[in-house]
Design an enzyme around this catalytic site. Sequence first.
Site, mmCIF file in Angstrom:
data_model
loop_
_atom_site.group_PDB
_atom_site.id
_atom_site.type_symbol
_atom_site.label_atom_id
_atom_site.label_comp_id
_atom_site.label_asym_id
_atom_site.label_seq_id
_atom_site.Cartn_x
_atom_site.Cartn_y
_atom_site.Cartn_z
ATOM 1 N N GLY A 11 59.695 -31.516 -29.008
ATOM 2 C CA GLY A 11 60.528 -32.557 -28.182
ATOM 3 C C GLY A 11 61.981 -31.790 -28.185
ATOM 4 O O GLY A 11 62.429 -31.578 -29.445
ATOM 5 N N TYR A 12 62.204 -31.460 -27.224
ATOM 6 C CA TYR A 12 63.785 -30.940 -26.912
ATOM 7 C C TYR A 12 64.769 -31.568 -25.964
ATOM 8 O O TYR A 12 65.793 -31.201 -25.685
ATOM 9 C CB TYR A 12 63.724 -29.398 -26.533
ATOM 10 C CG TYR A 12 63.172 -29.128 -25.071
ATOM 11 C CD1 TYR A 12 61.880 -29.016 -25.107
ATOM 12 C CD2 TYR A 12 64.038 -29.046 -24.134
ATOM 13 C CE1 TYR A 12 61.029 -29.100 -23.906
ATOM 14 C CE2 TYR A 12 63.475 -28.720 -22.894
ATOM 15 C CZ TYR A 12 62.020 -28.703 -22.684
ATOM 16 O OH TYR A 12 61.394 -28.637 -21.489
ATOM 17 N N GLY A 13 64.053 -32.640 -25.275
ATOM 18 C CA GLY A 13 64.740 -33.503 -24.477
ATOM 19 C C GLY A 13 64.922 -34.940 -25.001
ATOM 20 O O GLY A 13 65.257 -35.139 -26.049
ATOM 21 N N SER A 14 64.555 -35.872 -24.175
ATOM 22 C CA SER A 14 64.379 -37.250 -24.563
ATOM 23 C C SER A 14 63.558 -37.524 -25.743
ATOM 24 O O SER A 14 63.790 -38.438 -26.612
ATOM 25 C CB SER A 14 64.127 -38.207 -23.533
ATOM 26 O OG SER A 14 62.651 -37.770 -22.970
ATOM 27 N N GLU A 89 56.343 -37.144 -17.967
ATOM 28 C CA GLU A 89 56.976 -35.945 -17.474
ATOM 29 C C GLU A 89 56.516 -35.304 -16.281
ATOM 30 O O GLU A 89 56.468 -34.001 -16.029
ATOM 31 C CB GLU A 89 56.965 -35.001 -18.717
ATOM 32 C CG GLU A 89 57.391 -35.685 -19.884
ATOM 33 C CD GLU A 89 58.903 -36.193 -19.904
ATOM 34 O OE1 GLU A 89 59.611 -35.999 -18.925
ATOM 35 O OE2 GLU A 89 59.216 -37.015 -20.929
HETATM 36 C C1 BEZ Z 1 61.369 -33.442 -24.466
HETATM 37 O O1 BEZ Z 1 61.350 -32.727 -25.270
HETATM 38 O O2 BEZ Z 1 61.800 -34.543 -24.459
HETATM 39 C C2 BEZ Z 1 60.772 -33.186 -23.178
HETATM 40 C C3 BEZ Z 1 61.343 -32.428 -22.185
HETATM 41 C C4 BEZ Z 1 60.706 -32.215 -21.112
HETATM 42 C C5 BEZ Z 1 59.344 -32.740 -20.744
HETATM 43 C C6 BEZ Z 1 58.773 -33.473 -21.559
HETATM 44 C C7 BEZ Z 1 59.320 -33.862 -22.887
#
Ligand code: BEZ
Length: 179
Positions: A11-14, A89
Amino acid sequence: MSAPDGEWIFGYGSLVWRPDFEFLERAPARLHGWARRFWQGSPDHRGRPDAPGRVVTLIPDEQAVCWGIAYRVGTADLERVLRRLDHREQGGYTQHRVPLELDDGRRIVGLVYVATPGNAHFLGPAPLEQIAAEVRAASGPSGHNTEYVLELARALTAIGGTDAHVDALATLLTGSDHR
Ligand code: BEZ
């Protein structure tokens, strides 16, 4: 010794601050060779079709390191979790397998979602002031776009994961130095 159960998801976003799924293990992790950028449009979560929010994607960059959180999801839960993530996503992201370095030194391979240029919602680069203006104006069913940026910045700071792009945007949005 048998391999640990399940698969790692990066995970790198939410997902850094709001992983809404069950996991067996969680660890701060680094992904080399990719830069996190607020270059993906969100017409359905953090914005609306007429005012899409800006959410993160990954852009290949040999010099870059992207900090995030790796989650080990058990085999019994994996299909359900991936189905949920695919739905959450669905706006232009595709799954990739990448090498990751965990903060305890383990090297693993994990799944990551990347929105590549050319997908229908890709917004691409823009001056940071413009990105901030778009974020301020955007809100959707998952909440305000500003919350997304600030929660991500806070969660990265908490794991010691520096990201100049995220920090600069958070600083613009709050009017004070983020770090
Ligand atoms: C996430 O890491 O939160 C994420 C980012 C982009 C798409 C799916 C998950």
